[in-house]
Design an enzyme around this catalytic site. Structure first.
Site, short mmCIF file in Angstrom:
data_model
loop_
_atom_site.label_atom_id
_atom_site.label_comp_id
_atom_site.label_asym_id
_atom_site.label_seq_id
_atom_site.Cartn_x
_atom_site.Cartn_y
_atom_site.Cartn_z
CE LYS A 3 -3.58 2.36 2.75
NZ LYS A 3 -4.47 2.26 3.93
CG ASP A 97 -14.29 2.72 5.93
OD1 ASP A 97 -15.52 2.81 5.70
OD2 ASP A 97 -13.42 2.87 5.06
#
Length: 252
Positions: A3, A97
């Site tokens: 990432k 989330d």
């Protein structure tokens, strides 16, 4: 998997959130949470080397493999998700989330064939292909919005994905770990009813109106105990909402 995050020039809060994400990921030691293996930083970017999850996103992986939304599979997903949430909440961490896109399959699913009557309640084939490893091994990912809290702390910044956001977040009333349980409740509502787009729109409208309903058209086939768990997760009043720990002890 890697990432890469570009550092926002002049954004102190963004960089602090990134550092918090890295700190949280380094602390995690749970079989259903994605692990960070290494972190590298340059003047412009931060690279996080993450545990690779070959199966990709949960729903996409299930659909591509032709997996039916069988009740036993849904139970497995929800139990594993609640287990990692209990771990996070016990350690003072709120994810903020929870949604299908952030739930990954550790390994690719074997190809199956959906029957003509597929959907919730369709039984999985009883074959040896599942004997050597768990049928579904999920990993909770993307801790970019995760933060620290305590049972006495209420947060007030509005973050998350609209469909899965708890009412107290939307209304800016302050919130705590219960917002994660609400998000799982939304997921469970949709999983039990086949995750159709029409149902997503219906549920989103009900959430906005502050009343969650269970129309017979899509709920008649769902066991009462499963519906009861959803109802306890989707309590509008967070004080009345079940916790992750309590949900793991629910009869369903």
């Amino acid at each position: 998997a890697c990432k890469a995050v570009t550092k926002a020039i002049g954004s102190v809060s963004g960089y602090e959130q990134l550092q918090r994400e890295i700190e949280i990921l380094k602390k995690l030691r749970h079989r259903h949470a994605v692990q960070v293996l290494a972190v590298y930083e340059t003047s412009r970017k931060v690279y996080m080397v993450m545990e690779y999850c070959a199966g990709g996103e949960l729903l996409r992986g299930m659909r591509e493999a032709g997996f039916p939304f069988d009740l036993s599979i849904i139970q497995l997903v929800i139990v594993n998700l609640l287990d990692v949430l209990k771990y996070l909440h016990d350690h003072g961490i709120v994810h903020r989330d929870i949604k299908p896109e952030n739930i990954l399959l550790h390994h690719a699913l074997p190809q199956t064939h959906r029957s003509a009557a597929g959907g919730v309640g369709t039984a999985l084939p009883d074959t040896p292909m599942y004997a050597d490893r768990p049928l579904l091994h999920i990993k909770l990912s993307d801790f970019g919005l995760a933060t620290y809290t305590t049972s006495c702390t209420m947060m007030d910044n509005v973050v998350g994905t609209p469909l899965y956001m708890a009412p107290e977040i939307v209304q800016n009333l302050g919130y705590s770990a219960g917002c994660d349980v609400w998000s799982v409740g939304v997921m469970l509502y949709l999983l039990l009813t086949g995750y159709a787009r029409d149902t997503e729109r219906l549920l989103h409208g009900m959430i906005q109106n502050g009343t969650i309903e269970y129309p017979d058209k899509i709920w008649s086939h769902v066991p009462p105990s499963a519906r009861d768990l959803v109802q306890q997760m989707l309590q509008i009043d967070p004080a009345q909402r079940i916790t992750a720990r309590e949900a793991l002890s629910h009869p369903w």
